[in-house]
Design a protein around this motif. Structure first.
Motif, PDB file in Angstrom:
ATOM      1  N   LEU A 182       0.777  -1.119  -0.050  1.00  0.00           N
ATOM      2  CA  LEU A 182      -0.071   0.069  -0.171  1.00  0.00           C
ATOM      3  C   LEU A 182       1.080   1.286  -0.175  1.00  0.00           C
ATOM      4  N   ARG A 183       1.938   1.168   0.697  1.00  0.00           N
ATOM      5  CA  ARG A 183       2.673   2.297   0.442  1.00  0.00           C
ATOM      6  C   ARG A 183       3.434   2.515  -0.700  1.00  0.00           C
ATOM      7  N   ARG A 186       0.501   4.292  -2.676  1.00  0.00           N
ATOM      8  CA  ARG A 186       0.269   5.466  -2.603  1.00  0.00           C
ATOM      9  C   ARG A 186       1.201   6.420  -3.239  1.00  0.00           C
ATOM     10  N   GLU A 190       0.578   9.398  -5.845  1.00  0.00           N
ATOM     11  CA  GLU A 190       1.136  10.830  -5.694  1.00  0.00           C
ATOM     12  C   GLU A 190       1.858  11.432  -7.034  1.00  0.00           C
ATOM     13  N   THR A 195      -4.381  11.401  -5.091  1.00  0.00           N
ATOM     14  CA  THR A 195      -4.073  11.321  -3.469  1.00  0.00           C
ATOM     15  C   THR A 195      -4.719   9.813  -2.975  1.00  0.00           C
ATOM     16  N   TRP A 196      -4.424   9.348  -1.998  1.00  0.00           N
ATOM     17  CA  TRP A 196      -4.952   8.301  -1.544  1.00  0.00           C
ATOM     18  C   TRP A 196      -6.578   8.286  -1.262  1.00  0.00           C
ATOM     19  N   ASP A 197      -7.048   9.617  -1.011  1.00  0.00           N
ATOM     20  CA  ASP A 197      -8.346   9.684  -0.861  1.00  0.00           C
ATOM     21  C   ASP A 197      -9.211   9.694  -2.110  1.00  0.00           C
ATOM     22  N   LEU A 199      -8.643   6.910  -4.106  1.00  0.00           N
ATOM     23  CA  LEU A 199      -8.566   5.597  -4.275  1.00  0.00           C
ATOM     24  C   LEU A 199      -9.973   4.961  -4.628  1.00  0.00           C
ATOM     25  N   THR A 202      -9.288  -1.462  -5.926  1.00  0.00           N
ATOM     26  CA  THR A 202      -8.148  -2.444  -5.789  1.00  0.00           C
ATOM     27  C   THR A 202      -8.367  -3.600  -5.890  1.00  0.00           C
TER      28      THR A 202
END
Length: 261
Positions: A182-183, A186, A190, A195-197, A199, A202
């Motif tokens: 997940l890192r 992210r 970016e 951004t992560w928001d 997403l 998956t």
């Protein structure tokens, strides 16, 4: 609201009519190619025992069916390759690169235990977006292996950002592996302005097999088949010295295989 244009394409394979699915589908500006294996219209497998030949056969089928949906290979933005032998992943990726080195979609290479027939080695899914060849932004990490396979780590097309399958790497726990994946996702989002928001989707693959090294230096294949841990496709693990609460055999110091027939 304008209704999105839809085109359903059949390749003529009997299974499509029986299972009620399309070989390719256009919806709006997107063309999807169903998971496709190297089988001709008679049901015969093309390129038995040769993953590169099977990739070639699949690409011929995909180019035809996507074309009937007015899609183009140069607009492919995502691909998933499901390969039945981990040892064939590199060969499958290189065969894929022959078609997509100048296109560079995101790519997931997934090792699976089997397909419908034992001699089927690979299944491929494709996704194309109109105009991607000219307007998509592609990103490759400096140390990525995907360059060898004609793919990108991430692709931005319009307001969509797609990310290649991220390997879990090595971690002390499953949770640690997931955090690492997940890192990586992210960071790729970016890099292309998301951004992560943002997403929304998956897809996670949990392997049922793994190639591992014993403490003696030998390499064996560990696979989960019908609830049993199987070694090298033949020996079933009946008991282990070190019990694990997550179903993983952590230490194998010796393996006795059944005698060859």
């Amino acid at each position: 609201m304008t209704e999105a244009r839809r085109i359903n394409v059949s390749s003529g394979r009997p299974l499509e009519a029986k299972a009620h699915y399309s070989r390719a589908l256009r919806m709006g500006d997107t063309v999807l190619q169903s998971g496709t294996t190297a089988i001709n219209r008679k049901g015969d497998i093309i390129g038995e025992g040769d993953v590169s030949a099977q990739v070639d056969a699949i690409m011929d089928l995909a180019r035809e069916s996507m074309g009937l949906a007015e899609g183009h290979f140069e607009d492919v933005v995502r691909a998933r390759l499901y390969v039945t032998e981990p040892t064939l992943l590199q060969d499958a990726g290189r065969a894929f690169a022959r078609y997509f080195t100048d296109v560079r979609p995101v790519l997931s290479l997934v090792a699976i235990s089997r397909l419908a027939r034992p001699t089927q080695l690979i299944e491929i899914e494709l996704e194309a977006v109109d105009g991607a060849s000219k307007s998509a932004e592609r990103y490759l990490k400096p140390d990525t292996q995907l360059d060898t396979f004609g793919a990108s780590d991430a692709v931005r097309i319009g307001d969509r950002v797609l990310v290649s399958g991220q390997p879990s790497g090595r971690a002390a726990s499953a949770e640690g592996e997931i955090r690492g994946v997940l890192r990586g996702v992210r960071e790729l989002l970016e890099h292309l302005g998301a951004t992560w928001d943002d997403l929304v989707y998956t897809k996670t693959f949990l392997p049922s097999m793994a190639e591992v090294e014993t403490v003696n230096g030998a390499t064996i294949m560990v696979e989960l088949i019908d609830g049993n841990v199987v070694l090298n496709g033949t020996a079933i693990v009946a008991a282990v010295d070190l019990e694990a609460d997550n179903g993983v055999v952590h230490v194998i110091d010796a393996v006795i295989l059944p005698p060859a027939e």
